[in-house]
Every structure is written in structure tokens, then in C-alpha cells.
Design a protein around this motif. Structure first.
Motif, PDB file in Angstrom:
ATOM      1  N   VAL A 241       1.175  -1.471   0.380  1.00  0.00           N
ATOM      2  CA  VAL A 241      -0.180   0.078  -0.027  1.00  0.00           C
ATOM      3  C   VAL A 241       1.074   0.985  -0.248  1.00  0.00           C
ATOM      4  O   VAL A 241       0.403   2.123  -0.552  1.00  0.00           O
TER       5      VAL A 241
ATOM      6  N   LYS B  69       2.196   1.673  -2.953  1.00  0.00           N
ATOM      7  CA  LYS B  69       1.243   1.983  -4.215  1.00  0.00           C
ATOM      8  C   LYS B  69       1.350   0.887  -5.324  1.00  0.00           C
ATOM      9  O   LYS B  69       1.236   1.387  -6.437  1.00  0.00           O
TER      10      LYS B  69
ATOM     11  N   GLU C 299      -5.157   1.662  -2.339  1.00  0.00           N
ATOM     12  CA  GLU C 299      -4.875   1.902  -1.612  1.00  0.00           C
ATOM     13  C   GLU C 299      -6.222   1.416  -0.932  1.00  0.00           C
ATOM     14  O   GLU C 299      -6.752   1.034   0.509  1.00  0.00           O
TER      15      GLU C 299
ATOM     16  N   ALA D  72      -5.714  -1.059   2.080  1.00  0.00           N
ATOM     17  CA  ALA D  72      -5.876  -0.454   3.175  1.00  0.00           C
ATOM     18  C   ALA D  72      -6.498  -0.748   4.551  1.00  0.00           C
ATOM     19  O   ALA D  72      -5.886  -1.934   5.556  1.00  0.00           O
TER      20      ALA D  72
END
Length: 367
Positions: free
Chosen positions: A294, A297, A301, A305
Motif C-alpha cells: 500500500v 503504491k 489503497e 489498506a
């Protein structure tokens, strides 16, 4: 006030709560990476050595030690850093016999610890001690077995054995050597090795057998693979020829892990078996790989996440007041017997669990 503005104001508290729910930066008291890291890392001081075969510093201790160093460095805890470095000094003198020999994948990874100390202190004695552990992983000894020489002839480590555990052991020392020298040979050979392991052991569902002859999805074994890919991708140059294949393997695994996460937020000792027990070390390794993805990238996300956050919030209550992680599977050899994995003993404070919790701490603290 127009209707649209009023509606937006009404939604603000909900949006704030949603952001908190998905956040990898905001945690309740007792769950912050600073609190968890402080508790677990300081426990390392004064602990007895955990020896491999009763002779040498073991890989679980190495990783716990290294994770504590990383935490101390990231938080600028000078007292802890000094204590961790002082703990190492007898290995140059009175405890020199405890330095691992360089003949096995579980021993050569020790080099990652002095290489971490070199990065923290810039003292070249740590570089001189650590680098040979990376070099000899690709230097076949004179008495090497035919199969070891065969691996080397193909450009792989002679220590190759096709256990999924290896792809953290090899990756960590080679990536550390690359970080301190800038020599691409270290990261290139680790990447080539990783691709071979992916092609050999990863199943269509994204998970990994413990070994070709052990068709079970053991939690911590898969954790070594998840963490190994995350570490390697962190340092592998964008133009490296092996990066796309490793990223593909990583994404396939993360998607599968998302599906197998238990409602409580953990992963089981046998990942795909609902009646297996929730195991902390594997869960922490998966969580580290997810947090890293996360933050780098590599992962969406909004999708991942919340998975990582849910896991972290589930993991923390397994730490006791002394900083010892509970429900840790003991060291485990491969065995073609599913019940063997169900029946593995569980320990509290086992270094196999302490270390990956600190990896998560470091990943959460990273900006």
C-alpha cells in the motif's frame, strides 16, 4: 447555506470515520506502531541467544535483533541503539564461536544483521563481517555436492533447496548487500532466484506449497515468501528484467490473502483450512507485505489498506504486557503430513513471532 453544502457538512463525520477505518496512520491508544515497537524492541535487550543446532546465532534471533535495530533507528532511540550494538560486541571476542558458519541458507542470512549495523553506525567492521555471508551464498565450496554445483551452474545459489522459507533468507542478505555496496549483482541474483521459486512453488490460487513434495499452505512458510517479495521489490530497480514476474507473483498472492483473511483479521496456521488455529507470525508477515504494498503504491489503497489495518488491529492483542507475542508456531521442518502442521506447538515470545511484528512496525512508521 445551500442544500449541497449542507449535505456535504452532514457527510463529513462519516467520511472522517471512514478515513480512520481505512487508515494506516491513525490507530487507537495501545495500537500505535510506536507503542508496539517500543514494547517488543526493548524486550530484546537482555534476552538469551537462540542458537541454531545449539552452536550459532539462529535466524529467528537475527531477524528479531535486526528488526529492533530498525525500530531504534527510525525512532532515533539512541539508548536502545547503543544497547543493541553493545549486545553484538562479544561476537567479535568472547562469543566469536557463535558466529554462524557459511554453509546453509538458514546460516548465511546472519550477514543481514551486521550489514544493518553498518548502515546505522557506518563502522566498517560490520561491513567486513557481513558481506562474506552474501558472497559465499553464491560460491560453491570445494566439497560441494553434485546437486549444489548444478544449481550454481544455472546461476542460482548453491544453497537452493526449494523450501519457501528460503526466499526471505536469501533475499534479505542479498538485498542488504546491494543496499550497502550498490553492486547490482546482489539484487540481480536474488531476483533470478525468486523467479525460479515462483515458477516452481506458487499455485494458481497465489499461495505456495511448503516444498514441491509437501502440498500444504503453511502460514509462516507463505509469510516468508510474502515478506521476501516485498523486501525484494523495495530495492529491485524498475528496469530489472525480473521485476514484472515478481510483481505478478506478489499481486497474485496478495489477492489470495485478502480472500483467506479470517473474519477476526488473522490468517490460520494452514491458510486454507478454517478449522486451523490463528497463527501470529505468518499473520504479521502477510501484514508487513500488505502495508509495504500500500505504501509503495503497488496495491490499491482503498482495497488493501483496510485489510492491512484489520490485521494489525487483530495482531496487537496477542502481545502480552512484557512484549512477548503469543500463538507463535515453533520452528517447522517440511513434512508431507497435514496433521503435522495442525499439531505444531505454539509458544509465547518465540523469536519467529517477535521479528515480523517489528517489520510491521517499521512499515507503518515509514513515511
Amino acid at each position: 447555506m445551500n442544500k449541497r453544502v449542507f449535505t456535504c457538512l452532514l457527510l463529513l463525520p462519516f467520511q472522517f470515520l471512514l478515513a480512520q477505518k481505512n487508515s494506516l496512520t491513525k490507530f487507537p491508544k495501545g495500537y500505535t506502531p510506536e507503542e508496539v515497537g517500543n514494547l517488543i524492541a526493548h524486550r530484546m535487550i537482555g534476552q538469551k541467544h537462540a542458537l541454531h543446532a545449539g552452536k550459532w546465532i539462529s535466524y529467528p534471533e537475527t531477524f528479531y535483533w535486526k528488526g529492533s535495530l530498525t525500530y531504534a533507528s527510525m525512532t532515533n532511540d539512541k539508548t536502545l541503539l547503543d544497547s543493541l550494538e553493545q549486545r553484538f560486541q562479544p561476537l567479535f571476542t568472547t562469543e566469536q564461536a557463535l558466529l554462524p558458519i557459511k554453509n546453509h541458507v538458514d546460516l548465511n542470512m546472519f550477514g543481514s544483521l551486521p550489514l544493518e549495523l553498518y548502515q546505522v553506525t557506518k563502522d566498517k567492521k560490520y561491513l567486513e563481517l557481513g558481506l562474506p555471508y552474501a558472497d559465499t551464498q553464491w560460491e560453491v565450496p570445494e566439497n560441494g555436492k553434485p546437486e549444489e554445483k548444478a544449481w550454481a551452474e544455472k546461476g542460482y545459489s548453491w544453497q537452493t533447496r526449494l523450501w519457501i522459507d528460503d526466499m526471505y533468507m536469501i533475499t534479505i542478505v542479498q538485498s542488504q548487500a546491494y543496499k550497502v555496496t550498490g553492486d547490482k549483482k546482489y539484487i540481480d541474483r536474488a531476483a533470478k532466484e525468486m523467479v525460479m521459486y515462483l515458477d516452481t512453488l506458487q499455485r494458481p490460487n497465489g499461495l505456495f506449497y511448503h516444498a514441491p513434495d509437501v502440498p500444504f499452505y503453511w502460514g509462516r512458510g507463505n509469510g516468508w515468501m510474502a515478506a521476501g517479495m516485498a523486501v525484494l521489490l523495495r530495492y529491485l530497480p524498475e528496469d530489472n528484467q525480473y521485476r514484472p514476474r515478481i510483481m505478478q507473483g506478489y499481486h497474485t498472492m496478495m489477492k489470495s490473502l485478502k480472500q483467506y483473511q479470517t473474519p477476526a483479521g488473522m490468517w490460520n496456521q494452514l491458510i486454507d483450512e478454517k478449522d486451523s488455529w490463528a497463527e501470529t507470525s505468518g499473520t504479521a508477515m502477510f501484514t508487513y507485505a500488505l502495508i509495504t504494498g500500500v505504501k509503495q503504491k503497488w496495491l490499491n489503497e482503498k482495497e488493501y489498506a483496510p485489510v492491512a489495518r484489520k490485521a494489525w488491529l487483530a495482531m496487537v492483542p496477542y502481545i502480552d504486557e512484557k512484549g512477548a507475542v503469543k500463538e507463535v508456531c515453533v520452528g517447522t521442518n517440511k513434512k508431507n503430513d497435514k496433521q503435522y502442521y495442525y499439531d505444531r506447538p505454539r509458544r509465547t515470545g518465540d523469536y519467529h513471532g517477535q521479528a515480523p511484528y517489528l517489520w510491521c512496525v517499521g512499515a507503518l512508521l515509514e513515511k
